[in-house]
Design a protein around this motif. Structure first.
Motif, PDB file in Angstrom:
ATOM      1  N   ARG A  18       0.830  -1.209   0.000  1.00 25.87           N
ATOM      2  CA  ARG A  18       0.000   0.000   0.000  1.00 25.87           C
ATOM      3  C   ARG A  18       0.865   1.260   0.000  1.00 25.87           C
ATOM      4  N   LEU A  19       1.959   1.228   0.763  1.00 22.70           N
ATOM      5  CA  LEU A  19       2.880   2.360   0.769  1.00 22.70           C
ATOM      6  C   LEU A  19       3.559   2.501  -0.592  1.00 22.70           C
ATOM      7  N   ARG A  31       1.198   4.149  -2.945  1.00 19.21           N
ATOM      8  CA  ARG A  31       1.022   5.566  -2.656  1.00 19.21           C
ATOM      9  C   ARG A  31       2.215   6.400  -3.101  1.00 19.21           C
ATOM     10  N   LEU A  32       3.431   5.919  -2.833  1.00 22.26           N
ATOM     11  CA  LEU A  32       4.623   6.736  -3.047  1.00 22.26           C
ATOM     12  C   LEU A  32       5.284   6.507  -4.405  1.00 22.26           C
TER      13      LEU A  32
END
Length: 294
Positions: A159-160, A163-164
């Motif tokens: 998920r990170l 996002r990034l």
């Protein structure tokens, strides 16, 4: 097969025809674009050595992370177009200057030309310096041309990663890619303090993301427990790029955050490698992307 006309060089597999001017995720047409080719002294000691690493920074990136400290080239695409012959000439000039190795930074999306420029093999080790988000099929085409792989393992949290870096599949893709790198190079071989062959995995601790880092350490300890692969824990995060004003990415990593990950490394037995001083979290360590050496 390494080709521009139906580009699947990276895991995004856009399939665009870059020879016809179509642009995929990297936003690059066919042919090489680079921003700097010079000796670099701020890598791990086994990479920089006593005389510097002959580092070539290529334009754009297949990840384009929102926090990239090299955003001038990775996101803004600054660079100079080069033929494969001109790139080969830059490689040879660096070798003549006495660098320890040839260090290719974010090279994947230009591999058809880079492979041509690397042939015949150069008299110094070739380092493949990348974000870890690589296609196994592409990496297999590099066997015998690359001596040292220097990948990041940025995320254990998909998920990170989504996002990034816009890559929710990053943990699985990097796991497979790094396994292929290790298969090609075998155990690390250090001669006179220089890494001549092997794989060194880097991880940058991100502010407010300690759990992500602990997961990366767990992955590494489970995958490579015998010390044959080196691990480098980096503290150099500097707020830059689109995320520079977004908490918690608008600050550097705290000593407590970094110490927590470093302690977990020790507990998991990850001792073959490097840690980084907090003084590295400075813009001074980012080179000038001004076309030097090209």
């Amino acid at each position: 097969m390494l080709r521009y006309d139906h580009c699947t060089l990276c895991p995004r597999a856009c399939g665009v025809d870059r020879t016809a001017g179509q642009l995929g995720y990297c936003r690059m047409p066919a042919g090489v674009r680079a921003a700097r080719a010079a000796a670099h002294y701020w890598e791990e000691p086994v990479i920089s050595g006593a005389f510097g690493s002959g580092t070539v920074f290529f334009s754009s990136c297949t990840l384009r992370c929102g926090f990239c400290q090299n955003s001038a080239i990775s996101r803004e695409n600054f660079g100079k177009p080069l033929t494969a012959e001109a790139l080969r000439a830059a490689f040879l000039r660096l070798v003549d200057e006495g660098v320890q190795n040839l260090n290719l930074v974010t090279p994947t999306h230009f591999l058809p030309d880079i492979v041509q420029a690397l042939t015949p093999k150069l008299p110094v080790p070739v380092v493949y310096n990348c974000g870890g988000y690589e296609s196994v099929e592409t990496l297999r085409q590099l066997e015998g041309l690359v001596d040292v792989y220097l990948p990041d393992c940025k995320y254990s949290d998909g998920r990170l990663a989504a996002r990034l870096s816009g890559a929710g599949d990053y943990p699985a893709v990097a796991d497979a890619a790094i396994a292929e790198m290790v298969r090609q190079t075998g155990p690390c071989r250090i001669v006179d303090g220089e890494l001549r062959r092997g794989t060194l995995v880097r991880h940058l601790v991100l502010p407010g993301c300690v759990d992500n880092s602990l997961g990366v350490v767990d992955w590494f300890a489970d995958r490579y427990p015998d010390g044959s692969v080196l691990f480098s824990l980096m503290a150099q995060y500097t707020p830059m790029g689109p995320l520079a004003r977004t908490p918690p990415f608008n600050r550097t990593v705290t000593e407590e955050e970094y110490a927590a990950v470093e302690s977990w490394m020790a507990l998991r037995g990850v001792t073959a490698g490097f840690v980084q001083d907090f003084a590295a979290a400075r813009r001074d360590y980012i080179p000038d992307f001004d076309g030097t050496g090209l």
